[in-house]
Scaffold this active site. Structure first.
Site: not given
Ligand code: INI
Length: 166
Positions: A87, A89, A114
């Site tokens: 997705t 995301h 970073f």
């Molecule tokens: N957070 C990450 O650190 N890495 C990822 O790959 C990831 N994916 O792919 O979903 C991810 N999602 C969580 C995001 O950082 C938040 O913690 C969540 O959306 C709550 O705010």
């Protein structure tokens, strides 16, 4: 003769914060270990390092803002791992964190580096967490030491002063 300003890698005065996301912990734990090891190898005392954990990479920006605003750190190292899925995301999380931390780094008096991986797949992440392509946590820690030392030169006697030309 031009004057050159470049930070060295000698342990500086001041404290370091490491801000690390737990999501994809099998990778971010390796980034954290790399960052801690790099600081130690450069002579930074364990007691001068604080580690902050957040749930995911998205949460890093808000935390880093607070850590920087608190003013207690010479250097702030950010660590996370975003892996592309099926997705959009990935694009939102990766885009927000790079923009957010980039903006903070550009205005903070602390040196902010970073160490957030943004990878297409797990293999790329593993490679950058201590396997084939180094350890990006260690790289972010070393870059942070260098930038703290460069910042110190900018505020030391003999450094270029605001408003002076030439
Ligand atoms: N957070 C990450 O650190 N890495 C990822 O790959 C990831 N994916 O792919 O979903 C991810 N999602 C969580 C995001 O950082 C938040 O913690 C969540 O959306 C709550 O705010």
């Amino acid at each position: 003769m031009p004057r050159y300003f470049e930070g060295n890698l000698v342990s500086p005065a001041g404290r370091f914060a490491i801000c690390v996301a737990r999501f994809n912990a099998f990778i971010t734990d390796a980034l954290l270990a790399g960052a801690l090891d790099a600081l130690k190898r450069h002579g930074v005392d364990d007691g001068a390092v604080d580690v902050y954990r957040v749930p995911g990479t998205f949460e890093l920006t808000g935390l880093v803002r607070k850590v920087v605003d608190g003013g207690g750190y010479a250097g702030v190292i950010t660590l996370g791992c975003v892996i592309r899925g099926g997705t959009p995301h990935f694009d939102y999380v990766a885009g927000e964190v790079s923009k957010g931390i980039g903006q903070i780094a550009a205005s903070a008096s602390a040196a902010v580096t970073f160490g957030v991986l943004t990878c297409d797949n797990v293999e790329q992440a593993i490679d950058r967490a201590g396997v084939k392509a180094g350890n990006k946590g260690a790289e972010a820690a070393v870059a942070c030491i260098e930038m703290v030392n460069l910042h110190a030169q900018l505020s030391s006697p003999g450094s270029p002063k605001k408003g002076k030309k030439g």
